[in-house]
Design an enzyme around this catalytic site. Sequence first.
Site, PDB file in Angstrom:
ATOM      1  N   THR A   1      47.970  39.752  43.643  1.00 45.85           N
ATOM      2  CA  THR A   1      48.848  38.622  43.919  1.00 45.85           C
ATOM      3  C   THR A   1      49.800  38.936  45.076  1.00 45.85           C
ATOM      4  O   THR A   1      50.536  39.918  45.038  1.00 45.85           O
ATOM      5  CB  THR A   1      49.678  38.280  42.668  1.00 45.85           C
ATOM      6  OG1 THR A   1      48.807  38.177  41.547  1.00 45.85           O
ATOM      7  CG2 THR A   1      50.442  36.988  42.865  1.00 45.85           C
TER       8      THR A   1
ATOM      9  N   ASP B   1      45.626  47.512  37.816  1.00 43.98           N
ATOM     10  CA  ASP B   1      44.410  48.001  38.460  1.00 43.98           C
ATOM     11  C   ASP B   1      44.803  48.952  39.594  1.00 43.98           C
ATOM     12  O   ASP B   1      45.686  48.654  40.392  1.00 43.98           O
ATOM     13  CB  ASP B   1      43.611  46.816  39.027  1.00 43.98           C
ATOM     14  CG  ASP B   1      42.271  47.240  39.608  1.00 43.98           C
ATOM     15  OD1 ASP B   1      41.717  48.256  39.164  1.00 43.98           O
ATOM     16  OD2 ASP B   1      41.794  46.532  40.505  1.00 43.98           O
TER      17      ASP B   1
END
Length: 264
Positions: A83, A205
């Site tokens: 994001t 991640d």
Amino acid sequence: QTGPDGDAPVRVHRMLRPLRLEAEQSQGAFMLAVIQKLRDGMAWDSMPTSNTDVVDMQVSETKPVQVVFQKHRVEILAMGASTGGPNALMVLLQSLAGQIDVPIVITQHMSLGFTASLAQSLSEKSGVFTHEVKDGELLQAGHAYLAPGGQHLQVERTGGQLIGRLNDGPPECFCKPSVDVMFRSLAEIRGLHVLAVVLTGMGQDGLMGARLIKSKGGVILAQDEASSVVWGMPGAVAKAGLCESVLALDAMGGEILKRLRSRS
């Protein structure tokens, strides 16, 4: 002989010292050989004590040997983002354009069909040639390679060359492409010196892959909270104590270039 972590090899060289070393001049054949081995960066282990002795690192009583050990340069720059990543990647690549002499591999969380246009936009606006990586493609210095949406990007070394590979395996950390998959492939290349950057993004991640890169001697940088859209991914590696530096986005490029230009 393996290194302390059980994988990276340690180069060891044994040399027998003459019983009467004083019979040699300071620039005799034996001492010249010692100096050359040290300059080659060879490691020493314990020497037998019966007919040998540990060599003093002085070649004369007044002038010490000046030994320069070669250190390693970063060979590849890896970036992971989610994001807020497209803008962060644009800013970062703009700061590196025309100044970087290693390949750049990028995993940005993005769906199939969108990464090609992102690569084109990054290439046109940043000044760094960027495109979706193709399976088996040779990674060139100064170029950036983006993981295609819906496929993992991995790197392997073949014949001394770094090659991009595509992997259609399952998602990791609910992501495909996954930063962890890319980072892990870099950590698995024996002797590869990696600089990894974790940029703005949700989730964590990249954490496991960053830990592996760090364990192999690589360097991890993370974007700071203030300049991140979401401080999930970079926050995870920062809180885990894996980062050499946590930096604002506008300071990241300078730090990367400093590390690329130094032997570290």
